[in-house]
Design an enzyme around this catalytic site. Structure first.
Site, PDB file in Angstrom:
ATOM      1  N   ARG A  83      12.368  -2.097  -5.593  1.00 37.84           N
ATOM      2  CA  ARG A  83      13.328  -2.768  -4.714  1.00 37.84           C
ATOM      3  C   ARG A  83      13.808  -4.079  -5.326  1.00 37.84           C
ATOM      4  NH1 ARG A  83       9.728  -3.757  -0.004  1.00 37.84           N
ATOM      5  NH2 ARG A  83      11.489  -4.998   0.789  1.00 37.84           N
ATOM      6  N   LYS A 131      -0.208  -3.753   3.953  1.00 37.66           N
ATOM      7  CA  LYS A 131      -1.271  -4.490   3.257  1.00 37.66           C
ATOM      8  C   LYS A 131      -2.256  -5.097   4.254  1.00 37.66           C
ATOM      9  CE  LYS A 131       1.756  -6.759   0.514  1.00 37.66           C
ATOM     10  NZ  LYS A 131       2.917  -5.915   0.207  1.00 37.66           N
ATOM     11  N   ASP A 156       3.283   1.069  -2.170  1.00 38.42           N
ATOM     12  CA  ASP A 156       4.083  -0.102  -1.800  1.00 38.42           C
ATOM     13  C   ASP A 156       4.281  -1.020  -3.004  1.00 38.42           C
ATOM     14  OD1 ASP A 156       5.223  -2.238  -0.002  1.00 38.42           O
ATOM     15  OD2 ASP A 156       3.439  -3.260  -0.742  1.00 38.42           O
ATOM     16  N   HIS A 173      -0.972 -14.257   7.481  1.00 41.93           N
ATOM     17  CA  HIS A 173      -0.016 -13.953   6.404  1.00 41.93           C
ATOM     18  C   HIS A 173       1.231 -14.799   6.586  1.00 41.93           C
ATOM     19  CE1 HIS A 173       2.271 -11.722   3.406  1.00 41.93           C
ATOM     20  NE2 HIS A 173       3.284 -11.789   4.252  1.00 41.93           N
ATOM     21  N   SER A 215       6.097  -3.178   4.184  1.00 41.19           N
ATOM     22  CA  SER A 215       5.369  -3.694   3.028  1.00 41.19           C
ATOM     23  C   SER A 215       4.294  -4.690   3.459  1.00 41.19           C
ATOM     24  CB  SER A 215       6.354  -4.355   2.054  1.00 41.19           C
ATOM     25  OG  SER A 215       5.684  -4.893   0.939  1.00 41.19           O
TER      26      SER A 215
END
Length: 433
Positions: A170, A189, A163, A84, A185
């Site tokens: 947000r 995931k 989320d 990621h 967050s």
């Protein structure tokens, strides 16, 4: 009945909430039993008061429990790896890392996102490939990781839905940049999507969300802690985003660069990061190799063509045409000449990303369409020597007017000096459990 107002007040006053209270609040929000205005107030209280490590894990766990989860290792009988990135300019790393790892015999399964603003999304880049499908069912995703060894798909609507709702909230309430909320967050995931081992690439600098190495280290440590508590093995790379990653910025252009890297012909900074991330994932996998052996494996699959074969297998499996000639090309290609000779002292990532955005390579709002053919190629980067009139960069545009505007923006992103700048590595720090 959830006592949302009481929890907001206690967090506002600096008290620590129990794990079950956070879980109850987030599950109720996911069921639409708590209105947005109360969660907005909760996020603002968190923004100013912060969350403890226990509260952050409770929030992450609540996100995961509120939706679908995938157990890839159970389905495959293998350890599955994932990567990621926090997003940056020219960041096509997953498109190279996935085939490198798969070619070495390690399954790679990733649920990815789209770009917004100056940061490009992996799914947007992949959709530049004619016919490529990013939307697979969970069963299709699992089957492809098992049969092909590699899948990168869009996040399903049932994966961490709370989320997804909270992130949108947000975004419009100025509460995005809180380390605990960011970490929860991202990691929710990754945990829900089922990989056992994860390499996190946290970008640092002008073109990144985290502007300083110190801030990136805090975020990285928070995500490592969440991974440990969830039973995942995590390595966090803190990487330079003060200039674009690689040379290409723009969807089809970045795919070409990723392919060149799999052939061993990529730009040194991008190839270095992709190979480094792949090595870490192989070490975390079930192959039982150390870093030196992992590097030999990566070098071998590049040299013998296995990495390109893995890329082609993957693209075909998701309906795409892997032939590089099938990628779209822009109507106008414009060189940006250097106004003087010297050395590139600076190439700011953010202006380059914005130039590509204005060309149509990115989106300002989620509804915007993307032109996959347009973008920028930075021929010269920090430390490179350049002669007056030599090409600094190349603009790929849909028309002359947008090409002219992008050329001006790119020229402003460059600083040319008489002496070369001090060298700066692409990987600034590595954090591991």
């Amino acid at each position: 009945m959830i006592r949302a107002a009481e929890l907001i007040q206690r967090k506002r006053d600096g008290h620590e909430l129990a794990a079950e209270e956070i879980t109850e609040l987030m599950l109720a929000y996911g069921r639409d039993e708590v209105p947005d205005y109360q969660l907005a107030a909760f996020c603002m209280a968190v923004y100013f008061r912060g969350l403890s490590s226990a509260e952050t894990f409770a929030l992450t766990d609540a996100f995961v429990r509120g939706g679908e989860t995938i157990n890839l290792s159970e389905a495959l009988g293998r350890r599955v790896v994932d990567k990621h990135s926090t997003g940056g300019v020219g960041d096509k790393t997953s498109i190279a890392v996935g085939p490198l790892v798969a070619a070495c015999g390690v399954p790679f399964g990733k649920m990815s996102g789209r770009g917004l603003g100056h940061t490009g999304g992996t799914l947007d880049k992949l959709e530049a490939i004619p016919g490529f499908r990013v939307e697979l069912t969970t069963d299709e995703f699992v089957a492809q990781v098992r049969d092909v060894g590699l899948a990168i798909v869009g996040q399903t609507a049932d994966l961490v839905p709370a989320d997804k709702k909270l992130y949108a909230l947000r975004d419009v309430t100025a509460t995005v940049d809180n380390v605990s909320l960011i970490a929860a967050s991202i990691m929710s995931k990754k945990i829900a999507a089922g990989a056992n081992a994860i390499v996190l690439d946290v970008k640092v600098g002008d073109g990144a969300f985290m502007k300083t190495l110190e801030d990136a280290q805090v975020l990285g440590e928070a995500m490592l802690a969440l991974g440990r508590r969830a039973g995942r093995e995590v390595v966090c790379l803190l990487t330079d985003m003060n200039q674009p990653l690689g040379r290409a910025v723009g969807n089809a252009l970045e795919l070409r660069e990723a392919l060149a890297t799999l052939r061993g012909e990529g730009p040194p900074d991008f190839a270095g990061l992709a190979f480094d991330a792949a090595v870490h994932l192989l070490v975390l996998s079930d192959l039982g190799v150390d870093a030196a052996e992992a590097r030999r494996l990566v070098d071998r699959v590049v040299a013998d063509g296995s990495a390109v074969e893995a890329y082609e297998r993957w693209i075909r499996a998701q309906g795409g045409d892997p032939d590089e000639a099938a990628l779209p090309t822009a109507d106008v290609v414009r060189e940006v000449p250097a106004p003087r000779g010297g050395y590139v002292a600076e190439l700011k990532a953010l202006p380059v990303g914005l130039a590509a955005l204005h060309l149509g390579a990115g989106r300002r709002t989620k509804e915007d369409a993307i032109d996959p053919s347009v973008g920028v190629v930075c021929r010269k980067k920090r430390g490179d020597a350049v002669d007056e009139g030599e090409s600094l960069a190349e603009v790929h545009a849909r028309d002359d007017a947008s090409a002219d505007q992008a050329a001006d923006e790119l020229l402003a992103a460059y600083t040319i000096a008489d002496e070369p700048p001090r060298r700066r590595p692409i990987v600034l720090d590595t954090l591991a459990a």
